[in-house]
Write a protein that holds these residues in place. Structure first.
Motif, short mmCIF file in Angstrom:
data_model
loop_
_atom_site.label_atom_id
_atom_site.label_comp_id
_atom_site.label_asym_id
_atom_site.label_seq_id
_atom_site.Cartn_x
_atom_site.Cartn_y
_atom_site.Cartn_z
N GLY A 1 41.44 49.96 51.35
CA GLY A 1 40.48 48.54 51.25
C GLY A 1 40.09 48.49 49.05
N GLN A 2 39.18 47.26 49.49
CA GLN A 2 38.92 46.68 48.39
C GLN A 2 37.49 47.17 48.49
N LEU A 3 37.47 47.98 47.12
CA LEU A 3 35.53 47.81 46.64
C LEU A 3 35.28 46.86 45.28
N ILE A 4 34.58 46.09 46.24
CA ILE A 4 34.20 44.70 45.39
C ILE A 4 32.93 45.48 44.44
N ALA A 5 32.65 44.78 43.01
CA ALA A 5 31.37 44.63 41.91
C ALA A 5 31.33 43.21 42.22
N ASP A 6 30.68 42.35 42.41
CA ASP A 6 31.05 41.41 42.39
C ASP A 6 29.18 39.94 42.57
N GLN B 1 45.43 48.24 41.49
CA GLN B 1 45.06 46.62 40.35
C GLN B 1 43.63 47.07 39.86
N ILE B 2 43.24 46.27 38.75
CA ILE B 2 41.91 46.58 38.63
C ILE B 2 41.29 45.44 37.45
N PRO B 3 41.43 43.88 38.40
CA PRO B 3 40.88 42.98 38.04
C PRO B 3 39.16 42.64 36.70
N GLY C 1 46.84 44.21 46.90
CA GLY C 1 46.10 43.69 46.38
C GLY C 1 45.68 44.79 45.62
N GLU C 2 44.25 44.38 45.64
CA GLU C 2 43.04 45.37 44.12
C GLU C 2 42.03 46.32 45.28
N GLY C 3 42.49 47.73 43.83
CA GLY C 3 41.61 48.43 45.04
C GLY C 3 40.26 48.59 44.52
N ILE C 4 40.55 48.11 42.67
CA ILE C 4 38.73 47.87 42.67
C ILE C 4 38.92 46.60 41.69
N TYR C 5 38.21 45.94 42.59
CA TYR C 5 37.46 44.28 42.22
C TYR C 5 36.14 43.76 41.07
N ILE C 6 35.96 43.38 39.77
CA ILE C 6 34.93 43.29 38.82
C ILE C 6 34.32 41.81 38.99
N LYS C 7 33.10 41.32 39.59
CA LYS C 7 33.52 40.01 39.67
C LYS C 7 32.24 40.00 39.07
N ARG C 8 32.28 38.95 37.55
CA ARG C 8 31.16 38.45 37.52
C ARG C 8 29.58 39.51 37.57
N ASP D 1 25.09 47.28 36.91
CA ASP D 1 24.91 49.10 36.61
C ASP D 1 25.74 49.91 38.05
N VAL D 2 26.74 49.91 37.71
CA VAL D 2 27.68 50.52 39.20
C VAL D 2 29.30 51.47 38.36
N LYS D 3 28.87 52.01 39.29
CA LYS D 3 29.89 53.07 38.24
C LYS D 3 31.19 53.89 39.31
N PHE D 4 32.38 53.45 39.23
CA PHE D 4 33.24 53.93 39.83
C PHE D 4 33.74 55.04 39.36
#
Length: 485
Positions: free
Chosen positions: A196-201, A240-242, A220-227, A205-208
């Motif tokens: 699945g995908q872990l999304i920080a949107d 991927q980790i965009p 697809g992206e494993g971790i996606y960091i947005k805004r 102050d989030v840590k993986f």
């Protein structure tokens, strides 16, 4: 299964982590697939050999312009303090063996089907038998994980609601995604595989953290960091980790391996203050990119750093800067995004394989969409012999497939202490677009190709030659001030 159920499953498997001295191994959790192409073990200070789980990982081989998915191997362990001995037994007979990056100068002792070597410090490696790079062993020798939650915390997760823990074993996220709240730490333990995908949107102050894998069952992206702001990722393995529309992002010791089309590894879109340290990318498209406006993220990029890392592009570019931006018109007064203060330092580039001339270049700056690209540094970079491509491609161009306009300018690019050893580089290109859209101030300081230092005063260069001719770099029109020091 809700997220608290996932956590509970993980806790039950916590005891499978095996540590002795300062070596930590992570046996595969329940239902996590393994592979037997290689058998790996590690020991410290002449102690007992500890088994290291070996997992399948998909990679992309392009043959005859078609993509072929191959299954390679991957293993990981942690160590600190004293050096370690590593033993790798190949299922196939061994005629030749090498360990890359070559700059690490690790030569295995080969006895029959077994390779022995020692590591004095953590390394991300490719172990290759008989020249086979598509069924190799990706071996990640990590530092000791200082981010690991204590046993006490893991036994009382209900008291630590800001900790999400995935223990050894297979975890399938409900709906294939999990959105992470501000202030949360996600820990994916060794021996775990999260589908699945872990999304920080829109969070901060989030840590993986951890050593396990995170990726959708397909592409697809494993971790996606947005805004988001103030985000960390350390030690995990992803497809991927965009990073898009974000600020203050730190990515350390993360591994990105992809096999499907457009499988970029570590994209940056319209973000500032993003740093990468000790990352490993083997990707089925660009490994590292820095773009402006793209995918709903708006603006330029500033202060991007990648250092102490390894890049392997099975397709496209190891490094790509500048293609996408906010262009709405091709006129010189149209809006511009600026990409600036981008540094790549102490990097090993293991491969590039790209037949399309528009997408070649280990160092690619393809400036489109009215972008301004400036103040770019490539420092202390070692390029191994790649299969097909160019060493350098710096252009202002109008790629109508992806851009609405040509780029505006590329200026102040420094190549310092760059070496290339190989025979497969095609003609490199530096070219502007017109008198209003130029490339300027490109400096090569100690460029060494196959042992020959390229400089404006180099011995044997005819006075009527451009120095770029000696490096097989075509310097075209609308380019000012290219210096070889």
């Amino acid at each position: 299964m809700n997220i608290r159920s996932i956590i509970a499953v993980g806790v039950g498997l916590l005891s499978s982590v095996y540590a002795t001295g300062e070596v930590v191994t992570y046996p595969a959790g329940k239902d996590v697939e393994t592979i037997d192409d290689f058998t790996v073990s590690v020991r410290q200070n002449g102690g007992e050999w500890l088994p290291v789980a070996v997992y399948p990982v998909k990679v992309d081989e392009v043959r005859d312009t078609k993509h072929h998915v191959e299954t390679a191997s991957m293993a990981y362990f942690d160590f600190g303090g004293m050096p370690v001995d590593v033993r790798v037994i190949s299922k196939k007979s061994v005629d030749t063996a090498r360990i890359r990056p070559l700059s690490y100068d690790i030569t295995p002792d080969v006895k029959g089907d077994t390779l022995f070597f020692s590591l004095a410090q953590p390394r991300n490696l490719s172990v290759e038998v008989n020249g086979d790079i598509f069924h190799n062993l990706h071996l990640f020798a990590n530092p000791i994980d200082i981010n690991r939650p204590s046993a006490k915390m893991l036994k009382n997760l209900k008291k630590h609601k800001n900790l999400i823990y995935f223990g050894p074993g297979v975890h399938k996220l409900p709906g294939d995604t999990l959105r992470i709240l501000s202030g949360t730490t996600v820990f994916v333990d060794g021996g775990a595989r999260v589908y699945g995908q872990l999304i920080a949107d829109g969070v901060r102050d989030v840590k993986f953290y951890g050593r396990g894998e995170i990726h959708p069952a397909g592409r697809g992206e494993g971790i996606y960091i947005k805004r988001s702001r103030n985000i960390e990722a350390d030690g995990v393995i992803v497809t991927q980790i965009p990073v898009g529309g974000s600020d203050s992002v730190r990515i350390n010791n993360v591994k990105s391996i992809s096999y499907y089309g457009w499988g970029d590894g570590m994209n940056v879109f319209a973000s500032n203050n993003v740093s990468y340290n000790n990352v490993f990318c083997r990707n089925s498209d660009d490994c590292s990119t820095v773009y402006a406006t793209r995918k709903g993220f708006v603006g330029g990029c500033r202060n991007i750093l990648m250092e102490n890392s390894t890049l392997w592009a099975d397709v496209a570019h190891p490094i790509m800067i500048g293609l996408h931006g906010s262009a709405t018109d091709i006129g010189v007064d149209a809006p511009s995004d600026t990409i600036c203060n981008v540094t790549y330092r102490n990097i090993d580039i293991l491969d590039q394989q790209e037949k399309q001339l528009d997408y070649q270049g280990c160092f690619g700056i393809s400036c489109g969409d009215n972008n301004i690209v400036r103040d770019i540094v490539f420092d202390n970079i070692r390029v191994e012999d790649f299969r097909q491509g160019q060493l350098v491609n710096i252009r202002i161009f109008f790629n109508k497939k992806y851009c609405a306009a040509p780029g505006r300018s590329v200026e102040n690019v420094l190549f310092k202490d760059v070496t290339y050893n190989g025979n497969n580089s095609e003609l490199s290109i530096i070219a502007g677009y017109n008198e209003d859209r130029k490339v300027a101030n490109i400096t090569f300081d100690n460029l060494v190709i196959n042992g020959q230092r390229i400089s404006d005063e180099m011995p044997g260069k005819p006075k009527w030659y451009k120095t770029g001719d000696m490096a097989r770099i075509f310097i075209g029109e609308h380019v000012d001030n290219v210096i070889f020091k």
